[in-house]
Design a protein around this motif. Structure first.
Motif, short mmCIF file in Angstrom:
data_model
loop_
_atom_site.label_atom_id
_atom_site.label_comp_id
_atom_site.label_asym_id
_atom_site.label_seq_id
_atom_site.Cartn_x
_atom_site.Cartn_y
_atom_site.Cartn_z
N LEU A 150 0.77 -1.53 -0.33
CA LEU A 150 -0.08 0.24 -0.10
C LEU A 150 1.03 0.91 0.09
N ARG A 151 2.16 1.39 0.71
CA ARG A 151 2.89 2.46 0.55
C ARG A 151 3.34 2.86 -0.50
N MET A 152 2.67 1.98 -2.01
CA MET A 152 3.31 2.39 -2.78
C MET A 152 2.63 3.68 -3.27
N ALA A 153 1.10 4.04 -3.30
CA ALA A 153 0.83 4.66 -3.55
C ALA A 153 1.56 6.23 -2.15
N PRO A 154 1.23 6.55 -1.43
CA PRO A 154 2.28 7.66 -0.89
C PRO A 154 3.39 8.08 -1.46
N LEU A 155 4.56 6.48 -1.56
CA LEU A 155 5.62 6.69 -2.29
C LEU A 155 5.85 7.48 -3.36
N VAL A 156 4.99 7.22 -4.47
CA VAL A 156 5.44 7.46 -6.09
C VAL A 156 4.76 9.18 -6.04
N LEU A 157 3.60 9.45 -4.81
CA LEU A 157 2.88 10.45 -5.09
C LEU A 157 3.63 11.53 -4.74
N PHE A 158 4.61 11.30 -3.46
CA PHE A 158 5.65 11.89 -2.69
C PHE A 158 6.44 11.91 -3.74
N GLY A 159 7.15 10.88 -4.04
CA GLY A 159 7.81 10.78 -5.52
C GLY A 159 7.63 12.08 -6.91
N THR A 160 7.21 11.68 -7.09
CA THR A 160 6.68 12.87 -8.19
C THR A 160 6.27 14.58 -8.09
N LEU A 161 5.95 14.61 -7.00
CA LEU A 161 5.56 15.48 -6.78
C LEU A 161 7.02 16.60 -6.74
N VAL A 162 7.44 16.04 -6.26
CA VAL A 162 8.92 15.98 -5.48
C VAL A 162 9.81 16.27 -7.45
N THR A 163 9.74 15.43 -8.03
CA THR A 163 10.22 15.56 -9.11
C THR A 163 9.73 16.55 -9.73
N HIS A 164 8.87 17.30 -9.92
CA HIS A 164 8.22 18.49 -10.72
C HIS A 164 8.04 19.42 -10.04
N LEU A 165 8.15 19.44 -8.61
CA LEU A 165 8.47 20.68 -7.87
C LEU A 165 10.29 21.43 -8.09
N PHE A 166 10.86 20.53 -8.16
CA PHE A 166 12.14 20.74 -8.47
C PHE A 166 12.73 21.08 -9.95
N GLY A 167 11.16 20.54 -11.16
CA GLY A 167 11.59 20.65 -12.26
C GLY A 167 12.31 18.73 -13.47
N GLY A 168 12.15 18.12 -13.15
CA GLY A 168 12.49 17.52 -13.41
C GLY A 168 11.63 17.52 -14.75
N SER A 169 11.54 16.57 -15.76
CA SER A 169 10.73 16.32 -17.18
C SER A 169 9.64 14.54 -16.71
N ALA A 170 9.00 14.93 -16.30
CA ALA A 170 7.86 13.20 -16.46
C ALA A 170 6.42 13.92 -16.46
N GLY A 171 5.71 12.43 -16.55
CA GLY A 171 4.37 12.44 -16.85
C GLY A 171 3.77 12.77 -15.59
N ARG A 172 2.33 11.93 -15.55
CA ARG A 172 1.22 11.84 -14.41
C ARG A 172 0.42 9.64 -14.17
N GLU A 173 1.04 9.79 -15.88
CA GLU A 173 -0.39 8.24 -15.13
C GLU A 173 0.83 7.59 -14.53
N GLY A 174 2.12 7.28 -14.89
CA GLY A 174 2.53 6.10 -14.31
C GLY A 174 1.84 6.25 -12.20
N THR A 175 2.02 7.32 -12.32
CA THR A 175 1.40 7.89 -10.68
C THR A 175 0.27 7.19 -10.93
N ALA A 176 -0.22 8.27 -11.73
CA ALA A 176 -2.09 7.38 -11.75
C ALA A 176 -2.10 5.83 -11.21
#
Lengths: 398, 398
Positions: A86-112
């Motif tokens: 279950l921890r996959m959900a918060p981890l990928v959510l937090f990880g993706t937000l970090v990527t986007h906050l600091f300017g990595g180039s990535a998407g969102r469907e993997g996270t969803a």
């Protein structure tokens, strides 16, 4: 048996839809927030290496098998050996937000998809579902996540069925996946006020052999570019992992590389999801090689172990590439941008029917035949490669 | 391998498209001609028993295994044991024209599919194709026939892939089937001047739970009516064959029964394809039980061994039924007529994705979600029955 199956899967698919739609909505609102922060505070980019190291540390320390990402969900549907934490959900959510906050180039469907999948798994464990139904529930998680993140419930439905194995669609989970995707989208848009951007395909040329031929040529190129993206990302993943045993160091170096790329190209246009690039492809102008830069930024970001999906960057790569090819081929730019939008995505995910239906949901039915050709040709020319290494080959392409 | 496969199937699928599109065009023009004759010369109806006897005689004397109809094509794709004689094409063409000249209630897709299939088989023998490719070529024949007879190339593509086995789509023949269906439609409309009627879905209600629920209820009924049609037609076939050993006598009696039905119901509205019924469902009024009458006329006609397809009568049954249900459910009549049009057809053929895409091609994308729900629910509630007895069950529905 029919009625009970019918009601059972409306109920179970509906629950997964509520869970994944809610998760997607929370994620989309947060994504807007961090993207605004990043564009308003330019210095945040320089923290990208640190952010990457932090997320890699969290995955190493607490992630268990979460680092496998989308592939873990696909593996469980195909083999069913491991569990999805279950921890996959918060981890990928937090990880993706970090990527986007600091300017990595990535998407969102993997996270969803990963949030949908791990929430579906958790729900299935809670109600002690059997092994066969567990697979269907995981497919619901994919459909619910995909449908609600893009506001395309029908593409979400077919994506969940089609992504499992190259070249096959089974109708087994048709009702469950539809229910989850449809409910997920409704929950996200109606209850949680998510708004999706719309792009206009503009004038669609009448069906003529000369236009069809041009579309086929463009679609072959879309397919080859999706192949390039998949292979480059996999190669960078392998390369980074071979050079840096320490995942924190790996992601930090990746962060520095992205900063270096920004310095080289002299613009921050290729950071984040790339929604402005998509909008420009439909409405104004983009630089001719924007698609290659977006491809490189995204491959480096994901290859270095940052979290986030691939699909929105693929949309941006396809739309900008379509825009650039339109001049060369003498076609309308928004028209070819729309075809590129879905075709590059299609080649990288090997889901032609889902991508075609997404094209219908986003751009209407005027260009139906062209959308179909673009998906079909890109699908064939992307080979058996793809961004999901755990996708089975159901039916060979040649 | 990719390029050669690509070019090979564009060439082979294209040839089958030209053959099946030309056959469909000739058939459609002839069908217009005989339908005009029938409506202008009322006495022709009284020759229906004689016409039926003549066609049954021809099949008995010269037909070999042609009498199996669409099922022969499906069997060859699934098993590949027998051959499909080229004479199937002229026989089914002549037989269907006789049915329509004298006023039987039947369709046209069976005829188009059988012509496409037997021409594809002939072409495959001519170029000495191997067993695997032969199956793909037969699927091209189905797609080419279907796409060109209805002017829906994308639905034709998916129909050829989806009709083989309940609950499965394989992308193996995606390119060949698309090429055949697309070329077949182009040849029929551009070269041979075929015109297809268009119906307007009118106002589409916004997506709301109350409307969705009503659409689900209507679609359950659409599915059950398609089940009734399939089972009644099969039962009448068995009954007629058990009672009348002589097929000429069987068809003659069937012809008299149709005449008797006309006398009982007091109208000739239920003869032929039923295109006026469809038009009325979208544009004016139809009698509340028109769908049951059309169902009965068609089951008797086909049960007695007349030649012709099932799909256009299924469109008529669905459209009139949708029109009748619209009042009861408080929905727009053209809207529910459109859903019935594709949903009854979907339930009887077990091809939900093809029917959904046909809905998009005919009615545009405004009602996409409702079209999808209608196909999905009707598919589930029609059970494992269907008009094609040789369709394999790939994946169980419950």
């Amino acid at each position: 048996a029919l009625w009970s199956t019918f009601l059972k899967w409306i109920a179970l698919g509906g629950v997964v839809g509520v869970l994944s739609g809610t998760a997607s909505a929370f994620f989309l609102h947060s994504l807007d927030y961090v993207t605004n922060l990043r564009t308003n505070h330019g210095w945040l980019l320089f923290l990208l290496p640190l952010g990457g190291a932090l997320v890699s540390y969290l995955y190493l320390k607490f992630g268990q098998n979460s680092a496998k990402g989308n592939n873990l969900i696909l593996e469980q549907i195909n083999e069913g050996q491991e569990t999805i934490p279950l921890r996959m959900a918060p981890l990928v959510l937090f990880g993706t937000l970090v990527t986007h906050l600091f300017g990595g180039s990535a998407g969102r469907e993997g996270t969803a998809v990963q949030m949908g999948g791990s929430l579906a798994e958790w729900f299935g464990k809670t109600i002690r579902i059997d092994a066969d139904d567990r697979k269907i529930l995981l497919m619901c998680g994919i459909s619910g996540g995909f449908g609600s993140i893009f506001g395309t419930p029908l593409a979400g439905t077919i994506f969940g069925l089609e992504v499992i194995a190259i070249g096959l669609i089974s109708h087994r989970a048709l009702l469950p996946c539809f229910t989850s995707s449809f409910v997920g989208d409704l929950i996200a848009t109606r209850l949680w006020n998510v708004h999706h951007l719309h792009y206009r395909i503009g004038t669609v040329p009448a069906v003529e052999m000369s236009i069809v031929l041009k579309v086929v040529i463009a679609s072959i190129l879309f397919g080859l570019v999706s192949l390039l993206f998949s292979e480059l990302t996999h190669a960078l993943k392998r390369g980074f992992t071979a050079i840096f045993q320490n995942p924190m160091l790996k992601s930090a170096v990746g962060g520095f590389l992205v900063i270096a790329l920004v310095a080289i190209v002299g613009t921050r246009d290729y950071l984040g999801l790339g929604l402005p690039l998509i909008q420009q492809s439909f409405e104004s102008e983009v630089s001719p090689f924007a698609f290659l830069w977006k491809l490189l930024f995204t491959s480096v970001t994901l290859g270095a172990g940052f979290q986030g999906g691939e699909v929105t960057p693929l949309f941006a790569i396809g739309a900008t590439m379509g825009h650039s090819l339109a001049d060369l081929l003498g076609l309308y730019a928004p028209f070819l941008a729309a075809l590129g939008f879905i075709a590059v995505f299609c080649g990288a995910t090997n889901t032609p029917i889902a991508c075609f239906i997404m094209g219908i949901e986003l751009f209407g039915s005027d260009a139906a035949v062209y959308l179909f050709i673009a998906c079909l040709v890109s699908y064939l020319f992307s080979g058996h490669s793809g961004i999901y290494t755990s996708q089975r080959i159901g039916v060979s392409k040649s």
